[in-house]
Design a protein around this motif. Structure first.
Motif, PDB file in Angstrom:
ATOM      1  N   HIS A  87      -7.178 -23.679  -1.430  1.00  0.00           N
ATOM      2  CA  HIS A  87      -8.497 -24.172  -1.868  1.00  0.00           C
ATOM      3  C   HIS A  87      -9.056 -23.308  -2.990  1.00  0.00           C
ATOM      4  CE1 HIS A  87     -12.619 -25.897  -0.387  1.00  0.00           C
ATOM      5  NE2 HIS A  87     -12.657 -25.633  -1.676  1.00  0.00           N
ATOM      6  N   HIS A  89     -10.775 -23.454  -7.228  1.00  0.00           N
ATOM      7  CA  HIS A  89     -11.347 -24.248  -8.333  1.00  0.00           C
ATOM      8  C   HIS A  89     -11.074 -23.476  -9.620  1.00  0.00           C
ATOM      9  CE1 HIS A  89     -13.874 -26.780  -5.585  1.00  0.00           C
ATOM     10  NE2 HIS A  89     -13.830 -25.696  -4.834  1.00  0.00           N
ATOM     11  N   MET A 108      -8.502 -27.771  -6.631  1.00  0.00           N
ATOM     12  CA  MET A 108      -9.374 -28.895  -6.245  1.00  0.00           C
ATOM     13  C   MET A 108      -9.669 -29.839  -7.427  1.00  0.00           C
ATOM     14  SD  MET A 108     -10.196 -29.031  -3.155  1.00  0.00           S
ATOM     15  CE  MET A 108      -9.695 -28.082  -1.725  1.00  0.00           C
ATOM     16  N   LYS A 163      -9.018 -34.963  -1.704  1.00  0.00           N
ATOM     17  CA  LYS A 163     -10.235 -34.217  -1.370  1.00  0.00           C
ATOM     18  C   LYS A 163     -11.459 -35.099  -1.567  1.00  0.00           C
ATOM     19  CE  LYS A 163     -13.112 -30.757  -0.686  1.00  0.00           C
ATOM     20  NZ  LYS A 163     -13.284 -29.529  -1.426  1.00  0.00           N
ATOM     21  N   HIS A 213     -13.788 -25.061   4.589  1.00  0.00           N
ATOM     22  CA  HIS A 213     -14.826 -24.016   4.694  1.00  0.00           C
ATOM     23  C   HIS A 213     -15.835 -24.220   5.817  1.00  0.00           C
ATOM     24  CE1 HIS A 213     -16.609 -27.048   2.150  1.00  0.00           C
ATOM     25  NE2 HIS A 213     -16.103 -26.588   1.029  1.00  0.00           N
ATOM     26  N   ASP A 261     -11.826 -20.864  -1.461  1.00  0.00           N
ATOM     27  CA  ASP A 261     -12.859 -21.617  -2.194  1.00  0.00           C
ATOM     28  C   ASP A 261     -13.280 -20.850  -3.451  1.00  0.00           C
ATOM     29  OD1 ASP A 261     -14.461 -23.726  -2.860  1.00  0.00           O
ATOM     30  OD2 ASP A 261     -15.927 -23.436  -1.269  1.00  0.00           O
TER      31      ASP A 261
HETATM   32 ZN    ZN Z   1     -14.331 -25.850  -2.860  1.00  0.00          ZN
END
Ligand code: ZN
Ligand code: DOR
Length: 349
Positions: free
Chosen positions: A10, A12, A42, A95, A152, A223
């Motif tokens: 995960h 970005h 993502m 997602k 998350h 994340d």
């Molecule tokens: Zn995320």
């Protein structure tokens, strides 16, 4: 100590579209520096990855710049069934965003069941679905039998509902982030916008619950969501914090404090990600760590382009010394040795 190259399912990396925040080279450099040799990115790019054309463009960009193994997820607002079919072979899952976050890439919950029916794949549907929406999600899972991964998990109430669903045998997995494991609401006083993300930080009771049930949470997912210092200091700071450089040292520190075992770390950052997302293992990728070395996290030593961390100033115990990717030394004593494009897009054309 030698451990396998870790997997972060995960991240970005902002490329293409917002490369002032991060790009495939700097983001995957941060992954290597943090002991991760595989990342899955993502779809909430500036132009979200909802079409095959955008996915192809993103993969081509990654091929030129990545220094680790990288894969992708598809995105949907509920209106792209044909594109999802075309994208499916090249992604690790779909997602969907059900709560507000960076980039307004949000689906109406009324469309959720419909999207579940478009997604004919065995690959999981990943959900940003917080407390308010979880019961709806789980009832659709019950009805459709589709495999989901709840991203998350941050609150006691969320995790308890998920653990109950798991016990009932629903095909649900979940992940937790380093920021929800190591920070709480009270850190916002000191860090301000630099501690704002979605889902937001929890209270002590939430954090304690996550740690208490760490053996039942499937994966640790960073994340990693970089934004510039200027953006964070603005009057409308975007949500998200970078993590790739710092996840492993924080977890090694937790091991030194006996809050976690190495066995559990490897389950959550390697075995389970591999199994849940069906990620091929590269046996020639591994990481040398010095689990005894102590150091302080500083912004200047970070590889992420945004060059800040909510963990700045934290004393950690456990350092990444060397990373081998597919037999080549790609990181050693603080330096990235790999050239842009030397990493591999796992599913490509
Ligand atoms: Zn995320
Ligand atoms: O804080 C967040 N930032 N949460 C998300 O779900 C998305 C991310 C981003 O893309 O900045």
């Amino acid at each position: 100590m030698i451990i396998p190259g870790l997997i972060d399912v995960h991240v970005h990396l902002r490329d293409p579209g917002q490369t002032h925040k991060e790009d495939f080279f700097t983001g995957t450099s941060a992954a290597l520096a943090g002991g991760f040799t595989t990342v899955i990115d993502m779809p909430n790019n500036k132009e979200p990855i909802t079409t095959f054309e955008r996915l192809r463009n993103k993969i081509n960009e990654a091929k030129k710049k990545t220094v680790c193994h990288i894969g992708f997820y598809a995105g949907s607002l509920g209106d792209n069934p044909e594109e999802l079919i075309k994208m499916e072979p090249y992604v690790f899952g779909l997602k969907l965003y059900l709560n507000k976050t960076t980039g307004n890439f949000l689906i109406d919950k009324k469309r959720l069941e419909n999207i579940f029916s478009f997604w004919k794949s065995e690959k999981p549907i990943l959900l940003h679905g917080e407390e308010d929406i979880l019961p709806d999600i789980l009832s659709i899972v019950k009805k459709t039998g589709k495999r989901v991964h709840i991203c998350h998990v941050s609150k006691k109430n969320e995790l308890s509902v998920i653990l109950k669903a798991k016990k009932e045998g629903l095909p649900v997995t979940c992940g937790v982030t380093p920021h929800h494991l190591f920070l709480t609401l009270s850190d916002i006083k000191m860090l301000g916008a630099f501690a704002l993300m979605k889902p937001e930080l929890g209270a002590n009771i939430d954090q304690n619950y996550l740690w208490k049930h760490i053996s039942e949470i499937d994966v640790i997912e960073s994340d990693h969501a970089p934004h510039t210092v200027e953006e964070k200091n603005s009057s409308t700071p975007p949500f998200g914090v970078p993590n790739l450089d710092t996840t492993l040292p924080l977890l090694l520190t937790a091991i030194s404090q006996k809050r976690l075992t190495m066995k559990r770390l490897l389950e959550m950052c390697f075995e389970n990600p591999r199994r849940i997302f069906n990620i091929p293992v590269d046996k020639k990728s591994y990481v040398e760590i010095d689990e005894m070395q102590e150091y302080t996290i500083t912004n200047s030593r970070l590889e992420t382009k945004c060059k800040w961390s909510p963990f700045k100033g934290w004393k950690v115990k456990g350092k990444v010394k060397k990373v081998i990717l597919h037999g080549e030394t790609v990181f050693e004593n603080g330096d990235i040795l790999a050239l842009p494009g030397s990493g591999r897009v796992i599913k490509h054309f």
